[in-house]
Write an enzyme that holds these catalytic residues in place. Structure first.
Site, PDB file in Angstrom:
ATOM      1  N   GLU A 202       0.813  -1.224   0.000  1.00 31.07           N
ATOM      2  CA  GLU A 202       0.000   0.000   0.000  1.00 31.07           C
ATOM      3  C   GLU A 202       0.843   1.269   0.000  1.00 31.07           C
ATOM      4  OE1 GLU A 202      -3.187  -0.393   2.909  1.00 31.07           O
ATOM      5  OE2 GLU A 202      -4.272  -1.645   1.509  1.00 31.07           O
ATOM      6  N   GLU A 384      -5.384  -8.467  -1.473  1.00 31.13           N
ATOM      7  CA  GLU A 384      -6.110  -8.283  -0.214  1.00 31.13           C
ATOM      8  C   GLU A 384      -7.562  -7.954  -0.519  1.00 31.13           C
ATOM      9  OE1 GLU A 384      -4.822  -5.710   2.977  1.00 31.13           O
ATOM     10  OE2 GLU A 384      -2.722  -6.162   2.572  1.00 31.13           O
TER      11      GLU A 384
HETATM   12  C1  BG6 Z   1      -4.620  -3.190   4.423  1.00 32.94           C
HETATM   13  C2  BG6 Z   1      -3.318  -3.539   5.052  1.00 32.94           C
HETATM   14  O1  BG6 Z   1      -4.629  -1.835   4.283  1.00 32.94           O
HETATM   15  O2  BG6 Z   1      -5.793  -3.395   5.135  1.00 32.94           O
HETATM   16  C3  BG6 Z   1      -3.403  -4.634   6.089  1.00 32.94           C
HETATM   17  O3  BG6 Z   1      -2.381  -3.887   4.064  1.00 32.94           O
HETATM   18  C4  BG6 Z   1      -4.644  -4.417   6.947  1.00 32.94           C
HETATM   19  O4  BG6 Z   1      -2.219  -4.664   6.828  1.00 32.94           O
HETATM   20  C5  BG6 Z   1      -5.869  -4.485   6.055  1.00 32.94           C
HETATM   21  O5  BG6 Z   1      -4.760  -5.307   8.003  1.00 32.94           O
HETATM   22  C6  BG6 Z   1      -7.194  -4.391   6.772  1.00 32.94           C
HETATM   23  O6  BG6 Z   1      -7.221  -3.262   7.590  1.00 32.94           O
HETATM   24  P1  BG6 Z   1      -7.538  -3.371   9.139  1.00 32.94           P
HETATM   25  O7  BG6 Z   1      -7.317  -2.031   9.652  1.00 32.94           O
HETATM   26  O8  BG6 Z   1      -8.942  -3.813   9.219  1.00 32.94           O
HETATM   27  O9  BG6 Z   1      -6.606  -4.382   9.690  1.00 32.94           O
END
Ligand code: BG6
Length: 487
Positions: A202, A384
Protein backbone atom coordinates in the site's frame (compact mmCIF):
# COMPACT_ATOMS: atom_id res chain seq x y z
CA UNK A 1 -17.84 -20.02 -18.38
CA UNK A 2 -18.27 -20.16 -14.62
CA UNK A 3 -14.73 -21.04 -13.58
CA UNK A 4 -11.60 -18.96 -13.16
CA UNK A 5 -8.66 -19.31 -15.58
CA UNK A 6 -6.65 -22.53 -15.35
CA UNK A 7 -3.77 -22.16 -12.91
CA UNK A 8 -5.46 -19.27 -11.07
CA UNK A 9 -3.70 -18.63 -7.76
CA UNK A 10 -6.03 -18.96 -4.75
CA UNK A 11 -4.84 -18.16 -1.26
CA UNK A 12 -4.61 -15.79 1.67
CA UNK A 13 -2.47 -12.86 2.82
CA UNK A 14 -1.03 -11.55 6.07
CA UNK A 15 1.65 -9.18 7.42
CA UNK A 16 4.45 -10.08 9.82
CA UNK A 17 3.68 -7.70 12.70
CA UNK A 18 -0.02 -8.64 12.56
CA UNK A 19 0.51 -12.41 12.85
CA UNK A 20 4.02 -13.34 13.92
CA UNK A 21 4.69 -12.08 17.42
CA UNK A 22 8.04 -13.31 18.79
CA UNK A 23 9.14 -9.67 18.68
CA UNK A 24 12.12 -10.30 20.96
CA UNK A 25 13.00 -13.78 19.70
CA UNK A 26 15.39 -15.09 17.09
CA UNK A 27 17.51 -11.95 17.12
CA UNK A 28 14.73 -9.78 15.70
CA UNK A 29 15.29 -6.04 16.00
CA UNK A 30 12.59 -3.58 16.97
CA UNK A 31 10.14 -2.21 14.45
CA UNK A 32 8.31 1.09 14.53
CA UNK A 33 5.06 -0.86 15.10
CA UNK A 34 6.40 -2.46 18.27
CA UNK A 35 5.70 0.82 20.09
CA UNK A 36 2.13 1.03 18.88
CA UNK A 37 -0.66 0.26 21.34
CA UNK A 38 -3.99 -1.41 20.75
CA UNK A 39 -6.96 0.84 20.01
CA UNK A 40 -10.46 0.83 18.58
CA UNK A 41 -12.63 2.69 16.11
CA UNK A 42 -13.34 5.35 18.74
CA UNK A 43 -9.90 5.36 20.42
CA UNK A 44 -7.17 5.37 17.75
CA UNK A 45 -4.05 3.40 18.57
CA UNK A 46 -0.92 5.44 19.23
CA UNK A 47 2.83 5.18 19.73
CA UNK A 48 4.23 5.65 23.20
CA UNK A 49 7.08 8.18 23.34
CA UNK A 50 8.97 10.24 25.86
CA UNK A 51 10.33 13.80 25.67
CA UNK A 52 13.74 14.64 27.22
CA UNK A 53 12.00 16.10 30.31
CA UNK A 54 10.18 12.80 30.87
CA UNK A 55 6.79 13.94 29.55
CA UNK A 56 4.98 11.17 27.72
CA UNK A 57 3.46 11.84 24.31
CA UNK A 58 1.14 9.63 22.25
CA UNK A 59 1.38 10.36 18.54
CA UNK A 60 -1.03 8.44 16.33
CA UNK A 61 0.58 6.87 13.31
CA UNK A 62 -1.41 4.15 11.77
CA UNK A 63 -3.19 4.02 8.47
CA UNK A 64 -5.59 6.99 8.74
CA UNK A 65 -3.40 9.06 11.07
CA UNK A 66 0.12 10.46 10.84
CA UNK A 67 0.72 12.88 13.71
CA UNK A 68 3.96 14.79 13.71
CA UNK A 69 6.57 13.35 16.08
CA UNK A 70 8.87 15.96 17.73
CA UNK A 71 12.55 15.44 16.80
CA UNK A 72 13.61 14.93 20.42
CA UNK A 73 10.92 12.33 21.27
CA UNK A 74 12.16 8.78 21.91
CA UNK A 75 10.03 5.63 21.84
CA UNK A 76 9.40 4.02 25.19
CA UNK A 77 7.56 0.90 26.36
CA UNK A 78 5.01 1.56 29.10
CA UNK A 79 4.18 -1.17 31.58
CA UNK A 80 0.46 -0.60 31.51
CA UNK A 81 0.14 -0.48 27.71
CA UNK A 82 -0.61 -3.42 25.43
CA UNK A 83 1.44 -3.68 22.23
CA UNK A 84 -0.25 -6.15 19.85
CA UNK A 85 2.77 -6.77 17.59
CA UNK A 86 4.73 -8.37 20.44
CA UNK A 87 2.65 -11.50 20.41
CA UNK A 88 0.21 -10.96 17.53
CA UNK A 89 -1.35 -14.42 17.00
CA UNK A 90 1.99 -16.13 17.49
CA UNK A 91 2.47 -17.41 13.94
CA UNK A 92 6.16 -17.45 14.91
CA UNK A 93 5.51 -20.59 16.94
CA UNK A 94 2.39 -21.83 15.10
CA UNK A 95 3.46 -21.52 11.48
CA UNK A 96 3.46 -25.28 10.84
CA UNK A 97 -0.06 -25.68 12.13
CA UNK A 98 -1.27 -22.55 10.35
CA UNK A 99 0.22 -23.51 7.01
CA UNK A 100 -1.21 -27.03 7.31
CA UNK A 101 -4.64 -25.50 7.90
CA UNK A 102 -4.26 -23.26 4.87
CA UNK A 103 -3.19 -26.25 2.80
CA UNK A 104 -6.34 -27.99 4.00
CA UNK A 105 -8.37 -25.39 2.07
CA UNK A 106 -6.39 -26.14 -1.06
CA UNK A 107 -4.45 -22.84 -1.18
CA UNK A 108 -1.83 -22.77 -3.91
CA UNK A 109 -0.39 -19.42 -2.79
CA UNK A 110 0.26 -17.70 0.52
CA UNK A 111 1.17 -14.04 0.70
CA UNK A 112 3.21 -13.12 3.77
CA UNK A 113 5.61 -10.33 4.58
CA UNK A 114 9.15 -10.71 5.79
CA UNK A 115 9.97 -8.64 8.83
CA UNK A 116 12.82 -6.35 7.80
CA UNK A 117 14.22 -6.19 11.35
CA UNK A 118 14.24 -10.00 11.63
CA UNK A 119 16.75 -10.05 8.75
CA UNK A 120 18.63 -6.82 9.54
CA UNK A 121 17.78 -5.99 13.16
CA UNK A 122 19.06 -2.40 12.88
CA UNK A 123 18.54 -2.17 9.15
CA UNK A 124 22.22 -1.47 8.47
CA UNK A 125 24.35 -4.36 9.77
CA UNK A 126 27.02 -5.84 7.49
CA UNK A 127 25.66 -9.37 7.81
CA UNK A 128 22.05 -10.58 8.02
CA UNK A 129 20.65 -12.30 11.08
CA UNK A 130 20.93 -16.05 10.47
CA UNK A 131 18.09 -16.96 12.81
CA UNK A 132 15.76 -14.63 10.94
CA UNK A 133 16.72 -16.18 7.62
CA UNK A 134 16.21 -19.67 8.96
CA UNK A 135 12.72 -18.81 10.28
CA UNK A 136 11.59 -17.75 6.79
CA UNK A 137 13.44 -20.68 5.19
CA UNK A 138 11.32 -22.96 7.40
CA UNK A 139 8.13 -21.10 6.44
CA UNK A 140 8.97 -21.39 2.74
CA UNK A 141 9.87 -25.09 3.05
CA UNK A 142 6.58 -25.70 4.76
CA UNK A 143 4.68 -23.93 1.97
CA UNK A 144 6.56 -25.88 -0.68
CA UNK A 145 5.77 -29.12 1.10
CA UNK A 146 2.10 -28.47 0.36
CA UNK A 147 2.66 -27.13 -3.14
CA UNK A 148 1.98 -23.52 -2.19
CA UNK A 149 3.61 -20.64 -4.03
CA UNK A 150 5.10 -18.02 -1.66
CA UNK A 151 4.13 -14.44 -2.53
CA UNK A 152 6.51 -12.32 -0.52
CA UNK A 153 5.91 -8.73 0.58
CA UNK A 154 9.38 -7.34 1.16
CA UNK A 155 8.20 -4.37 3.20
CA UNK A 156 4.70 -4.17 4.66
CA UNK A 157 4.15 -0.69 6.17
CA UNK A 158 7.10 -1.06 8.54
CA UNK A 159 10.50 0.29 9.42
CA UNK A 160 13.37 -1.01 11.58
CA UNK A 161 13.33 1.36 14.55
CA UNK A 162 16.98 2.27 14.20
CA UNK A 163 16.45 3.53 10.63
CA UNK A 164 13.54 5.66 11.78
CA UNK A 165 15.40 7.20 14.71
CA UNK A 166 18.78 7.66 13.10
CA UNK A 167 17.87 8.68 9.57
CA UNK A 168 14.21 9.75 9.73
CA UNK A 169 13.21 6.72 7.69
CA UNK A 170 12.35 7.09 4.03
CA UNK A 171 12.95 10.84 4.03
CA UNK A 172 16.61 9.83 3.76
CA UNK A 173 18.01 8.61 0.45
CA UNK A 174 20.36 6.35 2.41
CA UNK A 175 17.37 4.06 3.04
CA UNK A 176 17.54 2.98 -0.61
CA UNK A 177 20.92 1.32 0.07
CA UNK A 178 19.64 -0.36 3.27
CA UNK A 179 16.56 -1.68 1.44
CA UNK A 180 18.62 -2.91 -1.51
CA UNK A 181 20.99 -4.83 0.76
CA UNK A 182 17.98 -6.41 2.45
CA UNK A 183 16.45 -7.33 -0.93
CA UNK A 184 19.71 -8.85 -2.18
CA UNK A 185 19.86 -11.05 0.90
CA UNK A 186 16.28 -12.23 0.35
CA UNK A 187 16.87 -12.93 -3.35
CA UNK A 188 20.08 -14.87 -2.58
CA UNK A 189 18.48 -17.02 0.09
CA UNK A 190 14.94 -17.51 -1.19
CA UNK A 191 15.12 -16.66 -4.89
CA UNK A 192 15.24 -20.26 -6.09
CA UNK A 193 11.90 -21.01 -4.38
CA UNK A 194 9.99 -17.76 -4.72
CA UNK A 195 8.71 -16.40 -7.98
CA UNK A 196 6.33 -13.63 -6.85
CA UNK A 197 7.54 -10.56 -4.95
CA UNK A 198 5.90 -7.33 -3.81
CA UNK A 199 8.38 -4.54 -3.13
CA UNK A 200 6.05 -2.54 -0.84
CA UNK A 201 2.58 -2.73 0.66
CA UNK A 202 0.00 0.00 0.00
CA UNK A 203 2.70 2.43 -1.03
CA UNK A 204 0.04 4.99 -1.95
CA UNK A 205 -1.42 5.00 1.56
CA UNK A 206 1.60 4.96 3.88
CA UNK A 207 2.89 8.09 5.56
CA UNK A 208 4.40 9.22 8.84
CA UNK A 209 6.34 7.53 11.59
CA UNK A 210 4.79 4.04 11.84
CA UNK A 211 5.10 2.85 8.25
CA UNK A 212 7.72 5.24 6.80
CA UNK A 213 9.78 6.20 9.86
CA UNK A 214 9.44 9.93 9.10
CA UNK A 215 8.67 12.29 11.97
CA UNK A 216 6.90 14.70 9.68
CA UNK A 217 4.23 13.78 7.19
CA UNK A 218 3.58 17.04 5.36
CA UNK A 219 3.23 16.85 1.59
CA UNK A 220 6.88 17.42 0.78
CA UNK A 221 8.21 14.83 3.23
CA UNK A 222 5.60 12.31 2.19
CA UNK A 223 6.29 12.64 -1.54
CA UNK A 224 10.05 12.77 -1.05
CA UNK A 225 9.85 9.55 0.97
CA UNK A 226 7.67 8.05 -1.77
CA UNK A 227 10.25 9.01 -4.39
CA UNK A 228 12.94 7.20 -2.44
CA UNK A 229 10.67 4.17 -2.22
CA UNK A 230 10.00 4.32 -5.99
CA UNK A 231 13.73 4.30 -6.71
CA UNK A 232 14.33 1.55 -4.13
CA UNK A 233 11.56 -0.56 -5.66
CA UNK A 234 12.82 -0.06 -9.21
CA UNK A 235 16.36 -0.96 -8.18
CA UNK A 236 15.04 -4.08 -6.45
CA UNK A 237 13.13 -5.06 -9.62
CA UNK A 238 16.25 -4.59 -11.77
CA UNK A 239 18.38 -6.59 -9.33
CA UNK A 240 15.70 -9.24 -8.85
CA UNK A 241 15.35 -9.79 -12.59
CA UNK A 242 19.13 -10.18 -12.88
CA UNK A 243 19.37 -12.64 -10.02
CA UNK A 244 16.10 -14.55 -10.69
CA UNK A 245 15.18 -14.43 -14.39
CA UNK A 246 11.77 -16.04 -13.80
CA UNK A 247 10.74 -13.78 -10.94
CA UNK A 248 7.74 -11.43 -11.23
CA UNK A 249 7.50 -8.18 -9.31
CA UNK A 250 4.59 -6.10 -8.17
CA UNK A 251 3.93 -3.41 -5.58
CA UNK A 252 0.71 -3.36 -3.65
CA UNK A 253 -1.71 -0.41 -3.87
CA UNK A 254 -4.72 0.45 -1.72
CA UNK A 255 -7.24 0.71 -4.55
CA UNK A 256 -10.62 0.68 -2.91
CA UNK A 257 -13.00 2.48 -5.29
CA UNK A 258 -13.92 6.16 -5.30
CA UNK A 259 -17.07 7.43 -7.03
CA UNK A 260 -18.31 10.97 -7.61
CA UNK A 261 -21.14 11.67 -5.16
CA UNK A 262 -23.37 12.88 -8.01
CA UNK A 263 -23.35 13.38 -11.76
CA UNK A 264 -22.74 17.12 -11.27
CA UNK A 265 -19.78 17.95 -13.51
CA UNK A 266 -17.90 19.48 -10.58
CA UNK A 267 -18.24 16.30 -8.51
CA UNK A 268 -17.16 14.06 -11.39
CA UNK A 269 -14.13 16.22 -12.10
CA UNK A 270 -13.23 16.38 -8.43
CA UNK A 271 -13.33 12.56 -8.24
CA UNK A 272 -10.95 12.36 -11.20
CA UNK A 273 -8.45 14.71 -9.54
CA UNK A 274 -8.68 12.94 -6.21
CA UNK A 275 -8.33 9.49 -7.74
CA UNK A 276 -5.11 10.60 -9.43
CA UNK A 277 -3.59 10.73 -5.98
CA UNK A 278 -3.65 6.91 -6.23
CA UNK A 279 -2.85 6.65 -9.94
CA UNK A 280 0.29 8.70 -9.33
CA UNK A 281 1.86 5.74 -7.52
CA UNK A 282 0.80 3.10 -10.04
CA UNK A 283 1.72 5.20 -13.06
CA UNK A 284 5.22 5.94 -11.84
CA UNK A 285 6.01 2.36 -10.88
CA UNK A 286 4.18 0.38 -13.55
CA UNK A 287 4.67 2.75 -16.50
CA UNK A 288 8.10 3.87 -15.36
CA UNK A 289 7.86 7.67 -15.39
CA UNK A 290 6.35 10.59 -13.51
CA UNK A 291 3.00 11.49 -15.07
CA UNK A 292 2.12 14.87 -16.58
CA UNK A 293 -0.16 15.69 -13.62
CA UNK A 294 2.55 15.14 -10.95
CA UNK A 295 3.08 18.86 -10.32
CA UNK A 296 -0.63 19.36 -9.77
CA UNK A 297 -0.55 16.74 -7.01
CA UNK A 298 2.49 18.30 -5.38
CA UNK A 299 0.89 21.75 -5.48
CA UNK A 300 -2.21 20.39 -3.84
CA UNK A 301 0.05 19.19 -1.03
CA UNK A 302 1.78 22.54 -0.61
CA UNK A 303 5.03 22.24 -2.57
CA UNK A 304 5.95 22.52 -6.22
CA UNK A 305 9.29 20.86 -6.71
CA UNK A 306 10.90 17.47 -6.15
CA UNK A 307 14.47 16.84 -7.21
CA UNK A 308 14.35 13.91 -9.64
CA UNK A 309 17.69 13.24 -11.28
CA UNK A 310 18.17 11.82 -14.77
CA UNK A 311 19.71 8.77 -13.15
CA UNK A 312 16.55 8.22 -11.09
CA UNK A 313 14.40 8.63 -14.19
CA UNK A 314 16.44 5.96 -15.93
CA UNK A 315 16.11 3.60 -12.94
CA UNK A 316 12.32 4.08 -12.84
CA UNK A 317 12.12 3.27 -16.53
CA UNK A 318 14.19 0.11 -16.22
CA UNK A 319 12.61 -1.08 -12.97
CA UNK A 320 8.97 -1.20 -14.03
CA UNK A 321 6.68 -3.65 -12.31
CA UNK A 322 5.63 -6.89 -14.01
CA UNK A 323 2.14 -6.92 -12.54
CA UNK A 324 -0.12 -4.63 -10.50
CA UNK A 325 -1.36 -5.91 -7.18
CA UNK A 326 -3.86 -4.15 -5.00
CA UNK A 327 -6.15 -4.36 -2.01
CA UNK A 328 -9.87 -3.84 -2.39
CA UNK A 329 -12.15 -3.58 0.64
CA UNK A 330 -14.80 -0.99 -0.15
CA UNK A 331 -15.87 2.04 -2.14
CA UNK A 332 -16.43 5.62 -1.02
CA UNK A 333 -17.78 8.78 -2.59
CA UNK A 334 -16.42 12.28 -2.96
CA UNK A 335 -17.70 15.66 -4.08
CA UNK A 336 -16.37 19.06 -5.09
CA UNK A 337 -14.89 20.80 -2.07
CA UNK A 338 -14.03 17.60 -0.17
CA UNK A 339 -10.44 17.11 0.96
CA UNK A 340 -8.48 14.48 -0.99
CA UNK A 341 -8.45 11.26 0.93
CA UNK A 342 -6.09 8.79 -0.60
CA UNK A 343 -7.93 6.05 1.29
CA UNK A 344 -11.55 6.38 2.34
CA UNK A 345 -14.02 9.20 1.76
CA UNK A 346 -17.71 9.69 2.43
CA UNK A 347 -20.28 6.95 2.75
CA UNK A 348 -22.35 5.91 -0.26
CA UNK A 349 -26.03 5.88 0.81
CA UNK A 350 -26.74 2.97 -1.57
CA UNK A 351 -24.36 0.59 0.20
CA UNK A 352 -24.36 -1.27 3.50
CA UNK A 353 -21.34 -0.85 5.74
CA UNK A 354 -19.43 -3.15 8.09
CA UNK A 355 -19.50 -2.35 11.85
CA UNK A 356 -16.22 -0.50 11.22
CA UNK A 357 -17.94 1.71 8.64
CA UNK A 358 -16.42 0.18 5.51
CA UNK A 359 -19.02 0.16 2.69
CA UNK A 360 -19.49 -3.21 0.98
CA UNK A 361 -19.41 -2.98 -2.83
CA UNK A 362 -18.59 -6.10 -4.88
CA UNK A 363 -19.30 -4.40 -8.21
CA UNK A 364 -16.74 -1.77 -7.23
CA UNK A 365 -14.12 -4.52 -7.41
CA UNK A 366 -15.03 -5.26 -11.03
CA UNK A 367 -14.90 -1.53 -11.72
CA UNK A 368 -11.43 -1.14 -10.19
CA UNK A 369 -10.08 -4.18 -12.02
CA UNK A 370 -11.26 -2.73 -15.31
CA UNK A 371 -9.92 0.76 -14.71
CA UNK A 372 -6.48 -0.46 -13.66
CA UNK A 373 -6.22 -2.95 -16.50
CA UNK A 374 -7.48 -0.50 -19.14
CA UNK A 375 -4.82 1.96 -18.07
CA UNK A 376 -1.79 -0.21 -17.32
CA UNK A 377 -2.29 -3.32 -19.46
CA UNK A 378 -0.30 -5.56 -17.12
CA UNK A 379 -1.62 -8.60 -15.24
CA UNK A 380 -3.43 -7.89 -11.98
CA UNK A 381 -3.14 -9.74 -8.69
CA UNK A 382 -5.77 -9.06 -6.01
CA UNK A 383 -3.71 -9.53 -2.89
CA UNK A 384 -6.11 -8.28 -0.21
CA UNK A 385 -9.88 -8.38 0.12
CA UNK A 386 -12.02 -9.57 2.99
CA UNK A 387 -14.55 -8.75 5.68
CA UNK A 388 -13.52 -7.59 9.16
CA UNK A 389 -16.39 -8.21 11.61
CA UNK A 390 -17.15 -9.57 15.08
CA UNK A 391 -17.50 -13.37 15.01
CA UNK A 392 -19.36 -15.28 17.73
CA UNK A 393 -17.60 -18.57 18.37
CA UNK A 394 -19.37 -21.46 20.09
CA UNK A 395 -17.77 -23.36 23.00
CA UNK A 396 -15.59 -25.27 20.51
CA UNK A 397 -14.39 -22.14 18.75
CA UNK A 398 -16.59 -22.80 15.70
CA UNK A 399 -18.10 -19.78 13.88
CA UNK A 400 -21.06 -19.90 11.47
CA UNK A 401 -19.91 -16.99 9.35
CA UNK A 402 -22.52 -16.98 6.58
CA UNK A 403 -22.05 -13.20 6.22
CA UNK A 404 -18.39 -13.75 5.28
CA UNK A 405 -19.41 -16.39 2.74
CA UNK A 406 -21.92 -13.95 1.21
CA UNK A 407 -19.33 -11.18 1.07
CA UNK A 408 -16.75 -13.39 -0.60
CA UNK A 409 -19.23 -15.00 -2.97
CA UNK A 410 -20.34 -11.59 -4.27
CA UNK A 411 -16.78 -10.39 -4.68
CA UNK A 412 -15.73 -13.61 -6.43
CA UNK A 413 -18.60 -13.25 -8.89
CA UNK A 414 -17.57 -9.68 -9.66
CA UNK A 415 -13.97 -10.81 -10.08
CA UNK A 416 -14.99 -13.67 -12.35
CA UNK A 417 -17.07 -11.29 -14.50
CA UNK A 418 -14.14 -8.90 -14.80
CA UNK A 419 -11.99 -11.76 -16.05
CA UNK A 420 -14.44 -13.72 -18.18
CA UNK A 421 -16.77 -10.97 -19.43
CA UNK A 422 -14.54 -7.90 -19.51
CA UNK A 423 -11.29 -9.61 -20.51
CA UNK A 424 -9.17 -8.46 -17.55
CA UNK A 425 -6.00 -10.51 -17.03
CA UNK A 426 -5.91 -11.41 -13.32
CA UNK A 427 -3.52 -14.08 -12.08
CA UNK A 428 -4.69 -14.63 -8.52
CA UNK A 429 -6.49 -13.71 -5.35
CA UNK A 430 -5.25 -13.79 -1.75
CA UNK A 431 -7.94 -13.19 0.84
CA UNK A 432 -7.16 -10.99 3.85
CA UNK A 433 -6.62 -12.89 6.01
CA UNK A 434 -6.70 -16.69 6.13
CA UNK A 435 -6.42 -16.60 9.89
CA UNK A 436 -7.72 -14.04 12.43
CA UNK A 437 -5.02 -11.48 13.15
CA UNK A 438 -4.43 -8.06 14.70
CA UNK A 439 -6.13 -5.21 12.82
CA UNK A 440 -3.70 -2.71 11.37
CA UNK A 441 -5.88 0.36 11.79
CA UNK A 442 -7.32 -0.34 15.24
CA UNK A 443 -5.02 -2.96 16.78
CA UNK A 444 -8.04 -5.05 17.73
CA UNK A 445 -8.49 -8.82 17.49
CA UNK A 446 -12.25 -8.61 17.44
CA UNK A 447 -12.22 -7.16 13.94
CA UNK A 448 -11.87 -10.66 12.55
CA UNK A 449 -11.17 -11.54 8.94
CA UNK A 450 -10.13 -15.18 9.00
CA UNK A 451 -11.34 -18.51 7.63
CA UNK A 452 -9.73 -19.77 10.83
CA UNK A 453 -10.78 -18.54 14.27
CA UNK A 454 -8.06 -17.77 16.83
CA UNK A 455 -9.06 -17.88 20.48
CA UNK A 456 -7.58 -14.58 21.61
CA UNK A 457 -9.06 -11.25 22.70
CA UNK A 458 -8.04 -7.63 22.16
CA UNK A 459 -5.58 -7.76 25.05
CA UNK A 460 -3.85 -10.91 23.83
CA UNK A 461 -5.61 -13.25 26.27
CA UNK A 462 -6.81 -16.68 25.17
CA UNK A 463 -5.62 -20.18 24.37
CA UNK A 464 -4.59 -19.26 20.79
CA UNK A 465 -6.41 -22.39 19.64
CA UNK A 466 -7.12 -22.36 15.91
CA UNK A 467 -10.53 -23.56 14.65
CA UNK A 468 -11.79 -23.54 11.05
CA UNK A 469 -14.98 -21.48 10.56
CA UNK A 470 -17.86 -22.40 8.24
CA UNK A 471 -16.27 -20.23 5.51
CA UNK A 472 -13.17 -22.46 5.65
CA UNK A 473 -15.10 -25.42 4.27
CA UNK A 474 -16.92 -23.21 1.77
CA UNK A 475 -13.61 -21.83 0.48
CA UNK A 476 -12.24 -25.32 0.10
CA UNK A 477 -15.02 -26.08 -2.39
CA UNK A 478 -14.50 -22.80 -4.22
CA UNK A 479 -10.85 -23.64 -4.75
CA UNK A 480 -11.35 -27.29 -5.69
CA UNK A 481 -13.98 -26.28 -8.28
CA UNK A 482 -11.85 -23.29 -9.41
CA UNK A 483 -14.77 -21.00 -8.67
CA UNK A 484 -17.73 -22.84 -10.17
CA UNK A 485 -19.17 -23.79 -6.77
CA UNK A 486 -20.10 -20.15 -6.03
CA UNK A 487 -23.17 -20.39 -8.29
C1 BG6 B 1 -4.62 -3.19 4.42
C2 BG6 B 1 -3.32 -3.54 5.05
O1 BG6 B 1 -4.63 -1.83 4.28
O2 BG6 B 1 -5.79 -3.40 5.13
C3 BG6 B 1 -3.40 -4.63 6.09
O3 BG6 B 1 -2.38 -3.89 4.06
C4 BG6 B 1 -4.64 -4.42 6.95
O4 BG6 B 1 -2.22 -4.66 6.83
C5 BG6 B 1 -5.87 -4.49 6.05
O5 BG6 B 1 -4.76 -5.31 8.00
C6 BG6 B 1 -7.19 -4.39 6.77
O6 BG6 B 1 -7.22 -3.26 7.59
P1 BG6 B 1 -7.54 -3.37 9.14
O7 BG6 B 1 -7.32 -2.03 9.65
O8 BG6 B 1 -8.94 -3.81 9.22
O9 BG6 B 1 -6.61 -4.38 9.69
Amino acid sequence: MNTFPKGFLWGGASADFQVEGGFDEGGRGLLSHDYETDGSLEEPRHHTMKMPDGTLIYPRSSFFYADEVPPEAEPVFLEDAYYPSHKAVDFYHHYKEDIALMAGMGFNVYRFSICWSRIYPNGEEEQPNKEGLSFYRNVINELKKYGMEPLITICHDEMPMNLALKYDGWSSRYLIDCYLKYCKTLFEHFGQDCKYWLTFNEINAVKGFGPCGTRKSDGHVRYLAAHHMFVASAKAVILGHEMMPDAKFGTMYAMSELYPASCKSEDVFHALLERRENWYFIDIMARGYYPSYAKQIWKHHGFDHLEISDEDKDILKRGQLDFVSFSYYRSNITQAGDPWFNVGGSINPYLETTPWGWPIDPLGLRHVMNTIYDRIQKPLFIVENGLGVIDQADENGYVEDDYRIEYLKDHFKAMRDAINEDGVDCIGYTMWAPIDLVSLSTGEMKKRYGFIYVDMNDKGEGSLKRTPKKSYYWMKEVISSNGSSID
